[in-house]
Design an enzyme around this catalytic site. Structure first.
Site, short mmCIF file in Angstrom:
data_model
loop_
_atom_site.label_atom_id
_atom_site.label_comp_id
_atom_site.label_asym_id
_atom_site.label_seq_id
_atom_site.Cartn_x
_atom_site.Cartn_y
_atom_site.Cartn_z
CG ASP A 65 6.95 -8.83 6.04
OD1 ASP A 65 7.10 -9.68 5.14
OD2 ASP A 65 7.71 -7.85 6.21
CG HIS A 85 15.69 -7.26 3.91
ND1 HIS A 85 15.52 -7.03 5.24
CD2 HIS A 85 14.96 -6.31 3.30
CE1 HIS A 85 14.70 -6.02 5.43
NE2 HIS A 85 14.36 -5.56 4.26
N GLY A 143 5.26 -1.37 1.34
CA GLY A 143 4.91 0.04 1.19
C GLY A 143 3.65 0.23 0.37
CB SER A 157 -1.61 0.47 11.25
OG SER A 157 -2.14 1.48 12.08
CE1 TYR A 197 12.39 -4.35 7.79
CE2 TYR A 197 10.41 -5.49 8.48
CZ TYR A 197 11.19 -4.96 7.49
OH TYR A 197 10.74 -5.00 6.20
CE LYS A 256 10.72 -8.60 4.57
NZ LYS A 256 10.25 -7.92 5.77
CG ASN A 313 -5.15 -0.68 7.21
OD1 ASN A 313 -5.85 0.19 6.70
ND2 ASN A 313 -3.99 -0.42 7.80
CB ILE A 365 2.59 -6.98 4.69
CG1 ILE A 365 3.64 -6.52 3.64
CG2 ILE A 365 2.42 -8.48 4.67
CD1 ILE A 365 5.05 -7.03 3.91
NE ARG A 403 -3.53 5.07 11.57
CZ ARG A 403 -3.51 6.03 12.51
NH1 ARG A 403 -4.55 6.83 12.65
NH2 ARG A 403 -2.47 6.17 13.30
P1 NAP Z 1 2.96 1.31 4.52
O1 NAP Z 1 2.25 0.12 4.98
O2 NAP Z 1 2.90 1.72 3.08
O3 NAP Z 1 2.50 2.60 5.35
C1 NAP Z 1 2.53 2.65 6.73
C2 NAP Z 1 2.05 4.03 7.15
O4 NAP Z 1 0.66 4.19 6.86
C3 NAP Z 1 2.21 4.28 8.62
O5 NAP Z 1 2.65 5.61 8.78
C4 NAP Z 1 0.79 4.13 9.19
O6 NAP Z 1 0.62 4.95 10.31
C5 NAP Z 1 -0.05 4.59 8.04
N1 NAP Z 1 -1.37 3.94 7.98
C6 NAP Z 1 -1.62 2.61 8.04
N2 NAP Z 1 -2.93 2.35 7.85
C7 NAP Z 1 -3.53 3.56 7.66
C8 NAP Z 1 -4.87 3.95 7.42
N3 NAP Z 1 -5.85 3.06 7.30
N4 NAP Z 1 -5.14 5.28 7.29
C9 NAP Z 1 -4.15 6.21 7.40
N5 NAP Z 1 -2.85 5.89 7.64
C10 NAP Z 1 -2.55 4.58 7.76
O7 NAP Z 1 4.53 1.26 4.91
P2 NAP Z 1 5.63 0.19 5.25
O8 NAP Z 1 5.58 -0.15 6.69
O9 NAP Z 1 6.91 0.70 4.70
O10 NAP Z 1 5.28 -1.13 4.39
C11 NAP Z 1 4.53 -2.19 4.90
C12 NAP Z 1 5.39 -3.38 5.30
O11 NAP Z 1 6.18 -3.83 4.18
C13 NAP Z 1 6.47 -3.06 6.34
O12 NAP Z 1 5.94 -2.91 7.64
C14 NAP Z 1 7.40 -4.22 6.17
O13 NAP Z 1 6.90 -5.38 6.83
C15 NAP Z 1 7.40 -4.37 4.66
N6 NAP Z 1 8.54 -3.65 4.02
C16 NAP Z 1 9.50 -4.39 3.39
C17 NAP Z 1 10.56 -3.77 2.76
C18 NAP Z 1 11.60 -4.60 2.07
O14 NAP Z 1 12.67 -4.08 1.71
N7 NAP Z 1 11.35 -5.88 1.86
C19 NAP Z 1 10.67 -2.37 2.76
C20 NAP Z 1 9.69 -1.63 3.41
C21 NAP Z 1 8.62 -2.28 4.02
P3 NAP Z 1 0.16 4.34 11.74
O15 NAP Z 1 1.15 3.25 12.08
O16 NAP Z 1 0.23 5.52 12.66
O17 NAP Z 1 -1.24 3.83 11.55
#
Ligand code: NAP
Length: 283
Positions: free
Chosen positions: A43, A107, A184, A229, A48, A73, A238, A226, A234
């Site tokens: 994704d 997006h 998230g 990391s 990005y 997106k 996951n 999604i 990790r």
């Molecule tokens: P997330 O997946 O909620 O959290 C990522 C954080 O968690 C990173 O700091 C990562 O650190 C940590 N982490 C991951 N696995 C872990 C584990 N098993 N134990 C401890 N810490 C862990 O955040 P996100 O990246 O915002 O959301 C996920 C995806 O959603 C994004 O990458 C993106 O593709 C999508 N997204 C879309 C939108 C939208 O507007 N459509 C907005 C935000 C995100 P490390 O990397 O150091 O492991």
């Protein structure tokens, strides 16, 4: 890999890999590690700034294209958006080195939404995007799009985690055949999610981490997730969420964590609408 079937018959893995906030220079390595760990859903987004790096990792990985599910997106486009949207999709495809994406998401619910959607419908009919959907649409905007256009969005990708569970959104999406996808899922670690006593306690009973409990909870709600990391351990952790099941009681305990409000920002907040609407990407 467990899949969900989107409203046009496309199969989508229920678990994938997100690359938001991974700097472009780190993304190729991160995606290569994710592919090696078994992830097949990637994704990314034009916003990005790392589509090129995702594309290089896909090419280097040598995994047959039909085994991958690639999402990108569209950023906010000015009216009339049909030509601009088409150009934006072509730019994304060029950067990714692909002749189609599996899912193209609008997006943000801003700009010339209807012009953007009509161009996305056209791209879908031409096969440039196997499925099209949206992100960050609240129920009112989503329903308007569903009811007043030809193609029903296949997906709505919205902030969804234990502290903001989106049950009303989920029910509306289910009613209209729109797949709920979480962004998230870990709330980016807010509210001490990774050491939260309820999530860690449930994890202990299954010999799993709080993070794995969250992913399992999303999967058991039929929500595509999604996690992001940059750490291979990790990433593997996951991915390892298909050998246990949360009980009804554990699902109820997690339901009790819902605060019903965002931990990031509300897409209906006028300041955010103005701020995000102003942003334009350099191609
Ligand atoms: P997330 O997946 O909620 O959290 C990522 C954080 O968690 C990173 O700091 C990562 O650190 C940590 N982490 C991951 N696995 C872990 C584990 N098993 N134990 C401890 N810490 C862990 O955040 P996100 O990246 O915002 O959301 C996920 C995806 O959603 C994004 O990458 C993106 O593709 C999508 N997204 C879309 C939108 C939208 O507007 N459509 C907005 C935000 C995100 P490390 O990397 O150091 O492991």
């Amino acid at each position: 890999m467990q899949t969900v079937t989107l409203n046009n018959g496309t199969e989508m893995p229920i678990l994938g890999f997100g690359v938001y906030q991974i700097p472009s220079e780190e993304t190729e390595r991160a995606v290569a590690d994710a592919l090696a760990a078994g992830y097949r859903l990637l994704d990314t987004a034009a916003a990005y700034g790392n589509e090129g790096a995702v594309g290089r990792a896909i090419e280097a990985g040598g995994i047959p294209r039909e085994e991958l599910f690639v999402t990108t997106k569209l950023w906010v486009q000015d009216a009339p958006a049909q030509d601009n949207t088409r150009r934006a999709l072509e730019t994304s495809l060029n950067k990714l080195g692909l002749d189609h994406v599996d899912l193209y998401l609008m997006h943000q619910p801003y700009g010339d939404v209807y012009g953007q959607w009509r161009a996305m419908e056209a791209a879908n009919r031409e096969g440039l995007a196997k499925a099209i959907g949206v992100a960050n649409f609240h129920p009112d905007r989503l329903l308007d799009l569903v009811l007043n256009n030809e193609i029903v969005p296949a997906v709505n990708q919205i902030e969804t985690h234990p502290f903001f569970q989106r049950t009303t959104d989920h029910d509306l999406m289910r009613e209209h055949g729109v797949q709920h996808q979480s962004w998230g899922g870990f709330a980016e670690g807010k509210n001490d999610l990774f050491t939260h006593p309820v999530l860690s306690g449930i994890g202990k009973a299954h010999d799993k981490s709080a993070a794995q409990v969250v992913l399992r909870w999303l999967i058991q709600r039929d929500i595509v997730t999604i996690p992001k990391s940059v750490n291979p351990d990790r990433m593997a952790q996951n991915f390892d969420v298909f050998d246990f099941e949360l009980t009804d009681d554990q699902m109820v305990q997690i339901a009790g964590l819902d605060t019903g409000t965002t931990l990031f920002f509300d897409h209906r907040d006028p300041d955010m609408v103005a701020w995000l609407s102003k942003r334009r990407l350099d191609s």
